[in-house]
Design a protein around this motif. Structure first.
Motif, PDB file in Angstrom:
ATOM      1  N   PRO A  48       0.298 -13.280   2.508  1.00 17.27           N
ATOM      2  CA  PRO A  48       1.545 -13.103   1.762  1.00 17.27           C
ATOM      3  C   PRO A  48       2.681 -14.037   2.173  1.00 17.27           C
ATOM      4  CG  PRO A  48       1.287 -11.353   3.381  1.00 17.27           C
ATOM      5  CD  PRO A  48       0.021 -12.142   3.413  1.00 17.27           C
ATOM      6  N   ASP A  49       2.654 -14.520   3.414  1.00 17.60           N
ATOM      7  CA  ASP A  49       3.742 -15.380   3.880  1.00 17.60           C
ATOM      8  C   ASP A  49       3.532 -16.806   3.373  1.00 17.60           C
ATOM      9  OD1 ASP A  49       4.608 -17.356   6.427  1.00 17.60           O
ATOM     10  OD2 ASP A  49       6.089 -15.849   5.823  1.00 17.60           O
ATOM     11  N   PRO A  50       4.456 -17.349   2.575  1.00 17.88           N
ATOM     12  CA  PRO A  50       4.256 -18.681   1.977  1.00 17.88           C
ATOM     13  C   PRO A  50       4.047 -19.791   3.006  1.00 17.88           C
ATOM     14  CG  PRO A  50       6.069 -17.536   0.902  1.00 17.88           C
ATOM     15  CD  PRO A  50       5.702 -16.717   2.106  1.00 17.88           C
ATOM     16  N   ALA A  51       4.831 -19.777   4.070  1.00 13.67           N
ATOM     17  CA  ALA A  51       4.718 -20.849   5.067  1.00 13.67           C
ATOM     18  C   ALA A  51       3.371 -20.784   5.777  1.00 13.67           C
ATOM     19  CB  ALA A  51       5.857 -20.746   6.074  1.00 13.67           C
ATOM     20  N   ARG A  52       2.962 -19.593   6.166  1.00 14.71           N
ATOM     21  CA  ARG A  52       1.663 -19.461   6.841  1.00 14.71           C
ATOM     22  C   ARG A  52       0.527 -19.778   5.869  1.00 14.71           C
ATOM     23  NH1 ARG A  52      -1.402 -18.165  10.841  1.00 14.71           N
ATOM     24  NH2 ARG A  52      -3.156 -16.735  10.661  1.00 14.71           N
ATOM     25  N   ALA A  74     -24.776 -28.498   4.489  1.00 19.11           N
ATOM     26  CA  ALA A  74     -23.633 -28.705   3.603  1.00 19.11           C
ATOM     27  C   ALA A  74     -22.543 -27.686   3.902  1.00 19.11           C
ATOM     28  CB  ALA A  74     -24.071 -28.591   2.147  1.00 19.11           C
ATOM     29  N   VAL A  75     -21.315 -28.138   3.828  1.00 20.40           N
ATOM     30  CA  VAL A  75     -20.141 -27.264   3.924  1.00 20.40           C
ATOM     31  C   VAL A  75     -19.241 -27.594   2.737  1.00 20.40           C
ATOM     32  CG1 VAL A  75     -20.277 -27.166   6.433  1.00 20.40           C
ATOM     33  CG2 VAL A  75     -18.824 -28.876   5.351  1.00 20.40           C
ATOM     34  N   PRO A  76     -18.335 -26.699   2.378  1.00 16.41           N
ATOM     35  CA  PRO A  76     -17.435 -26.999   1.258  1.00 16.41           C
ATOM     36  C   PRO A  76     -16.621 -28.267   1.515  1.00 16.41           C
ATOM     37  CG  PRO A  76     -17.339 -24.675   1.841  1.00 16.41           C
ATOM     38  CD  PRO A  76     -18.117 -25.349   2.919  1.00 16.41           C
ATOM     39  N   VAL A  77     -16.669 -29.179   0.574  1.00 13.53           N
ATOM     40  CA  VAL A  77     -15.875 -30.408   0.663  1.00 13.53           C
ATOM     41  C   VAL A  77     -14.728 -30.302  -0.339  1.00 13.53           C
ATOM     42  CG1 VAL A  77     -15.873 -32.902   0.360  1.00 13.53           C
ATOM     43  CG2 VAL A  77     -17.873 -31.763   1.349  1.00 13.53           C
ATOM     44  N   PRO A  78     -13.477 -30.278   0.108  1.00 10.45           N
ATOM     45  CA  PRO A  78     -12.354 -30.066  -0.804  1.00 10.45           C
ATOM     46  C   PRO A  78     -12.275 -31.118  -1.915  1.00 10.45           C
ATOM     47  CG  PRO A  78     -11.658 -29.804   1.476  1.00 10.45           C
ATOM     48  CD  PRO A  78     -13.038 -30.364   1.519  1.00 10.45           C
ATOM     49  N   ARG A  79     -12.125 -30.630  -3.149  1.00 10.37           N
ATOM     50  CA  ARG A  79     -11.832 -31.512  -4.284  1.00 10.37           C
ATOM     51  C   ARG A  79     -10.323 -31.675  -4.428  1.00 10.37           C
ATOM     52  NH1 ARG A  79     -15.571 -31.614  -8.516  1.00 10.37           N
ATOM     53  NH2 ARG A  79     -13.993 -32.809  -9.658  1.00 10.37           N
ATOM     54  N   PHE A  80      -9.599 -30.597  -4.170  1.00  7.46           N
ATOM     55  CA  PHE A  80      -8.147 -30.671  -4.130  1.00  7.46           C
ATOM     56  C   PHE A  80      -7.608 -29.443  -3.420  1.00  7.46           C
ATOM     57  CE2 PHE A  80      -8.722 -28.280  -8.125  1.00  7.46           C
ATOM     58  CZ  PHE A  80      -7.803 -27.243  -7.964  1.00  7.46           C
ATOM     59  N   THR A  81      -6.378 -29.534  -2.960  1.00 11.79           N
ATOM     60  CA  THR A  81      -5.672 -28.380  -2.408  1.00 11.79           C
ATOM     61  C   THR A  81      -4.327 -28.258  -3.108  1.00 11.79           C
ATOM     62  OG1 THR A  81      -4.633 -29.661  -0.642  1.00 11.79           O
ATOM     63  CG2 THR A  81      -6.740 -28.627  -0.141  1.00 11.79           C
ATOM     64  N   ALA A  82      -3.889 -27.027  -3.271  1.00 12.86           N
ATOM     65  CA  ALA A  82      -2.528 -26.734  -3.704  1.00 12.86           C
ATOM     66  C   ALA A  82      -1.988 -25.786  -2.643  1.00 12.86           C
ATOM     67  CB  ALA A  82      -2.518 -26.105  -5.093  1.00 12.86           C
ATOM     68  N   ALA A  83      -1.608 -26.371  -1.521  1.00 14.36           N
ATOM     69  CA  ALA A  83      -1.310 -25.572  -0.339  1.00 14.36           C
ATOM     70  C   ALA A  83      -0.212 -24.552  -0.584  1.00 14.36           C
ATOM     71  CB  ALA A  83      -0.932 -26.497   0.822  1.00 14.36           C
ATOM     72  N   GLU A  84       0.808 -24.934  -1.364  1.00 16.43           N
ATOM     73  CA  GLU A  84       1.916 -24.009  -1.603  1.00 16.43           C
ATOM     74  C   GLU A  84       1.459 -22.770  -2.377  1.00 16.43           C
ATOM     75  OE1 GLU A  84       1.339 -26.545  -5.086  1.00 16.43           O
ATOM     76  OE2 GLU A  84       1.484 -26.922  -2.933  1.00 16.43           O
ATOM     77  N   ALA A  85       0.375 -22.916  -3.160  1.00 18.79           N
ATOM     78  CA  ALA A  85      -0.186 -21.789  -3.905  1.00 18.79           C
ATOM     79  C   ALA A  85      -1.318 -21.118  -3.142  1.00 18.79           C
ATOM     80  CB  ALA A  85      -0.684 -22.260  -5.276  1.00 18.79           C
ATOM     81  N   GLY A  86      -1.608 -21.625  -1.956  1.00 24.51           N
ATOM     82  CA  GLY A  86      -2.696 -21.060  -1.164  1.00 24.51           C
ATOM     83  C   GLY A  86      -4.057 -21.361  -1.758  1.00 24.51           C
ATOM     84  N   CYS A  87      -4.186 -22.498  -2.441  1.00 23.31           N
ATOM     85  CA  CYS A  87      -5.400 -22.810  -3.194  1.00 23.31           C
ATOM     86  C   CYS A  87      -6.191 -23.934  -2.537  1.00 23.31           C
ATOM     87  CB  CYS A  87      -5.046 -23.189  -4.628  1.00 23.31           C
ATOM     88  SG  CYS A  87      -6.458 -23.671  -5.628  1.00 23.31           S
ATOM     89  N   LEU A  88      -7.496 -23.727  -2.460  1.00 22.94           N
ATOM     90  CA  LEU A  88      -8.440 -24.737  -1.990  1.00 22.94           C
ATOM     91  C   LEU A  88      -9.607 -24.755  -2.967  1.00 22.94           C
ATOM     92  CD1 LEU A  88      -9.552 -26.655   0.288  1.00 22.94           C
ATOM     93  CD2 LEU A  88     -10.593 -24.615   1.284  1.00 22.94           C
ATOM     94  N   ALA A  89      -9.939 -25.929  -3.492  1.00 24.33           N
ATOM     95  CA  ALA A  89     -11.029 -26.059  -4.467  1.00 24.33           C
ATOM     96  C   ALA A  89     -12.081 -27.014  -3.929  1.00 24.33           C
ATOM     97  CB  ALA A  89     -10.500 -26.559  -5.808  1.00 24.33           C
TER      98      ALA A  89
END
Length: 290
Positions: A48-52, A74-89
């Protein structure tokens, strides 16, 4: 996380990518995931904490890039991140989570799977600790605290533990844990069957590195012992080449972590209605508390 938000974040960060389908791909204590077009996993942190939340995503993306160069799997290889939204693709890794395989088959093939995982753990536990400590935190909770937390958990799930095992569980919770005395290493730290992907019994990849830490190497073996049994751990040890620990004391601590972890997973399954977790935990009592 609504499907429309998933579409929005994907089209924003992958211009020209056409989103044709979005389906839930699982949710846990730390993340909610979606599968896009059957080929892309888009995961959102529940922090819930945006900074963390931003920090967690940034650090994990850096970690995955490093781990990809260490591991034979194989491990997940990031295609993109939207860190402020907490998103990893990341691109979907072929295979199904081992927890989705019928229990009888999973246990029968456990040693075969574990041989490959022993090679993985060799690579992880041999990684330079100084280098990995810049990417993950240390997790050095005393073993006494693990036991005490397991005792608190057991008080909430005792009625769901078959009577044949209750005396052994109680005795374990009154017994001093094994001696620590280990050299911390880089660990996946949550190597349960829900995070191991297989296809025709070949391990195709390992996912969810959000709990990776500098910790006791027995932590990783403990999850294998809990979920796949002693024969699987024996198989993993046969292919394990890291000079992290004496094997006998390593397995002693692995059994300790497995016993604590089984009670934790039983509680998790009961609290969330995820019967796969509670069912595998009850099955594991047979080799953990016989």
């Amino acid at each position: 996380m609504p499907v429309c938000d998933v579409r929005e974040v994907v089209t924003q960060h992958l211009p020209g990518y056409r989103v044709e389908s979005v389906v839930p791909a699982g949710d846990g204590l730390q993340n909610v995931a979606f599968e896009v077009n059957g080929e892309l996993i888009v995961r959102f942190s529940t922090e819930p904490d945006p900074a963390r939340r931003t920090d967690l995503i940034t650090r994990e993306a850096d970690l995955l890039a490093t781990v990809a160069g260490l591991t034979p799997l194989a491990v997940p290889v990031p295609r993109f991140t939207a860190a402020e939204a907490g998103c990893l693709a990341y691109g979907r890794i072929p295979g199904a989570p081992l927890i989705d395989v019928p229990e009888e088959q999973r246990l029968a093939h456990g040693p075969w799977v574990a041989e490959t995982l022993g090679e993985l753990l060799t690579a992880l536990h041999s990684a330079p600790v100084e280098r990995m400590a810049a990417l993950v935190e240390a997790d050095d909770v005393p073993l006494e605290d693990w036991r005490d937390e397991a005792a608190e958990t057991y008080a909430t799930v005792a009625a769901h533990v078959p009577p044949a095992y209750r005396r052994a569980v109680s005795a374990f919770l009154r017994t001093a844990p094994p001696a620590a005395g280990y050299a911390p290493v880089f660990t996946h730290n949550d190597l349960g069957v829900e995070h191991v992907l297989v296809d025709a019994w070949a391990v195709t990849g390992v996912i969810d590195w959000s709990d990776a830490a500098i910790a006791d190497p027995a932590r990783d073996f403990g999850k294998l012992y809990r979920d796949l049994g002693p024969a699987a751990v024996d198989a993993a040890v046969r292919t394990y080449r890291a000079a992290a620990d004496d094997v006998a004391t390593l397995i002693d601590r692995a059994v300790f972590y497995a016993r604590c972890g089984a009670l934790e997973d039983l509680a998790y399954g009961l609290e969330t209605g995820r019967t796969r977790y509670s069912a595998k935990s009850v099955t594991a009592l047979e080799w953990l508390f016989a």
